[in-house]
Design a protein around this motif. Sequence first.
Motif: not given
Length: 467
Positions: A170-182
């Motif tokens: 899902s959500l196609r390509q993601l970055t480490g920074v995107w996940f780090s906000r969680l």
Amino acid sequence: MDHKHSALLITLFLITYPINIYCFSPHSPLSSPSPDKSPIKTHSPSKPSRLSPSPSLPSSPSNPSTSLSIHSELEPKQSQALRSFNISTTKDPCFQPSPHNATLCNSEKPFRHLISLRLLNCSDNVEMSTTTFKSLNTLQHLEFLNCPVSPFHFPDELIASLRSFTCVNSLRQLTGVWFSRLKNLTDLTVSQVMVNTPRPSIILGNMKNLRSVTISNTNLTGTLPKTWNLNITHIDLSGNRLKGNVPNSLTLLSDLEFLNLSSNALTGELPSSLGDLITLRILSFASNSLSGSIPESILKIPGLLHLDLSSNHFNGTIPKFLTEMKELKYLNLENNNFHGVIPFNGSFIKRLAVFMVGGNSNLCYNQSIVPSKLKLGIAPCDKDGLPGSPLPDSLLDLSLSSDDSSSVDNKVGNESSHKAQTPAAAPAPVKRDSRHELSKIVLGVAIGLSSIVFLIVFLVFLSKWCG
């Protein structure tokens, strides 16, 4: 009707009326509805009960039907958000089971709010944006399963609320920074998604409360993090491109139960302190480039069920202490560089649900303690403890069933004993006997045919002589 009868009826009514009120009072133990029978169903508006409250009565906690009816309504903006995800709200999404088991609500008043949402097999026309998710800031658990839509930023209110996040294909390509906000997550699952980050610590560095992490088949690169939340219990970073050594700091996770680092590019030897992971149940380093021997400290992990070291460059002899691990059920040591005699007997191997040791060309087994019917993928040892010639296919193909296991064991034992005493050329006399029997048959047929021909000639000669 005389006054005596009227007085009697009124008296009976006054006596019974309080009893009826008591029996259906919401504070009475007898009035508590069973878990599978909602008061709303009992007092259906289409079929009003004789004892149901009047619609003109104000709602209050003492009125279970009215309060629960309001209690089950989802907040309107969240209902609208669900409809934009093509989740029907015709049926109350807070009623369990919800449509597709996609939603779970809390019990707030006057409106309930979503605390869990699963988005499954999203279509192309699904609207997902930061604006849409602003109304879903009460979510604690969010799952995307087979929803390959474009990624978007979660609003800060939702990020603060989330405790569990799952993203599979899902959500196609993601970055480490995107996940780090969680940063408030306790549970993170990401699989079959391209994650663009130079190292996993960018994702995990801010997640101080993380208890379970799965980032598998995401093309993750870099080295393993040096620091972890010490309370973590589940780590799965399999199917990526992680490289470097397994850090000693990983063995400080005293609550870790599941560790899967398979299918990466890890190198070096396993930490000698690996046995400090005393709560470990599942351990896999399969399909890496690890080398060295199996650390003896593994023996200190009493509840280890699953050990997979396959497809690496481990060497040395297989340690005998593995037989002392009473809980072990899965042992895979295949495709390595182990050598020598395996230190296991038949009873230990049969206790395992899975045992694989093939692909170690310098490894062999002792025929006197390991039944030859077991297909181990390695040769039996010769008198010098080196791999000898493999057993004949006739012995390797013996099948073992639960009903005749003892007879097969005896059969294999007898055949192995006979083989040890019989030269390799022993089958030759059997072939010579067969050819001898065939010669006898041919000779008999020839004699029979000759007799018939002689008889015919004799009869012809006799007929001419008499004539």
